[in-house]
Design an enzyme around this catalytic site. Structure first.
Site, mmCIF file in Angstrom:
data_model
loop_
_atom_site.group_PDB
_atom_site.id
_atom_site.type_symbol
_atom_site.label_atom_id
_atom_site.label_comp_id
_atom_site.label_asym_id
_atom_site.label_seq_id
_atom_site.Cartn_x
_atom_site.Cartn_y
_atom_site.Cartn_z
ATOM 1 N N CYS A 46 -33.853 59.485 4.344
ATOM 2 C CA CYS A 46 -33.591 60.693 5.151
ATOM 3 C C CYS A 46 -33.469 61.926 4.261
ATOM 4 O O CYS A 46 -33.952 63.010 4.620
ATOM 5 C CB CYS A 46 -32.302 60.540 5.949
HETATM 6 C C1 BEZ Z 1 -32.535 55.623 4.539
HETATM 7 O O1 BEZ Z 1 -32.600 56.755 5.005
HETATM 8 O O2 BEZ Z 1 -32.780 55.433 3.346
HETATM 9 C C2 BEZ Z 1 -32.145 54.455 5.406
HETATM 10 C C3 BEZ Z 1 -31.292 54.625 6.457
HETATM 11 C C4 BEZ Z 1 -30.925 53.513 7.220
HETATM 12 C C5 BEZ Z 1 -31.427 52.251 6.913
HETATM 13 C C6 BEZ Z 1 -32.318 52.096 5.864
HETATM 14 C C7 BEZ Z 1 -32.685 53.217 5.104
#
Ligand code: BEZ
Length: 222
Positions: A46
């Site tokens: 994100c």
């Molecule tokens: C991420 O943004 O890296 C992420 C968020 C939730 C689960 C897996 C990855």
């Protein structure tokens, strides 16, 4: 709740965001909008996505598109995380997140837009309540949903593709054309099947007939 399909009116809602309280339809106004959810604050994929959207802000603005993020975290987390995103930047340059991020800790908007993750057990909060998947809604100035995408939490999106679809939608709204595989702005387009060859001679003087059902034309757009 009826499914949100292409052509549905994007549900209106009120929300707290990093740029103040909004009423969604009023916030969209006469612009296009991209509403995109991301699983949670302080997560790696994100962080890269939001930095990239900040970097591409001029590309959205020149298409008259407002961008708004959402995650199921409270506003104070968002504010702290935006500082991290700007500090991290992206691989090209430092970033300055100026678009709003909706705080949806009670998942009201996530449920309204059917964004919650039903399949990834790692994409949940400490209480086991799902976060969102990576959805994208492209919404036009009439508040009609024109594109939906859902990516898993593990896969960052390609915002070049989202801009490419906006270009295709905007050109298709203005001219009687569609866009072929891997098309990008400036490439030849397809004459819409509803246009007769007689009409095409006037509308697209340089069009080519490859098959009776496949006709292409250059299109000069600003
Ligand atoms: C991420 O943004 O890296 C992420 C968020 C939730 C689960 C897996 C990855």
């Amino acid at each position: 709740m009826p499914a949100l399909r292409l052509g549905s009116i994007a549900p209106d809602f009120e929300a707290q965001t990093t740029k103040g309280a909004i009423k969604f339809h009023d916030w969209i106004g006469d612009s296009w909008a991209v509403l995109f959810s991301h699983p949670a604050d302080f997560t790696p994929v994100c962080t890269t996505e939001l930095a990239e959207v900040a970097r591409r802000a001029p590309d959205f603005a020149k298409r008259n598109v407002k961008v708004i993020g959402l995650s199921a975290n409270p506003l104070n987390d968002h504010d702290k995380w935006v500082q991290d995103i700007n500090e991290y930047g992206c691989k090209y340059a430092p970033t300055n997140v100026q678009f709003p991020i909706i705080a949806d800790p009670d998942r009201k908007i996530s449920e309204l837009y059917d964004m919650l993750d039903a399949q990834d057990p790692t994409n949940r909060d400490a209480k086991g309540i799902p976060f969102t998947v990576r959805t994208v809604f492209v919404i036009d100035p009439k508040k009609i949903i024109r594109l939906t995408l859902s990516y898993p939490a593990s896969t960052g999106r390609n915002f070049d593709e989202i801009l490419r679809v906006v270009d295709s939608l905007q050109i298709g709204d203005k001219y009687r054309v569609t866009t072929p595989v891997n098309w990008k702005k400036g490439d030849d387009v397809i004459v819409h099947p509803s246009v007769s060859n007689e009409e095409a001679k006037t509308l697209f003087p340089d069009f080519t007939i490859h098959k009776p059902y496949l006709r292409t034309t250059p299109l000069t757009v600003e």
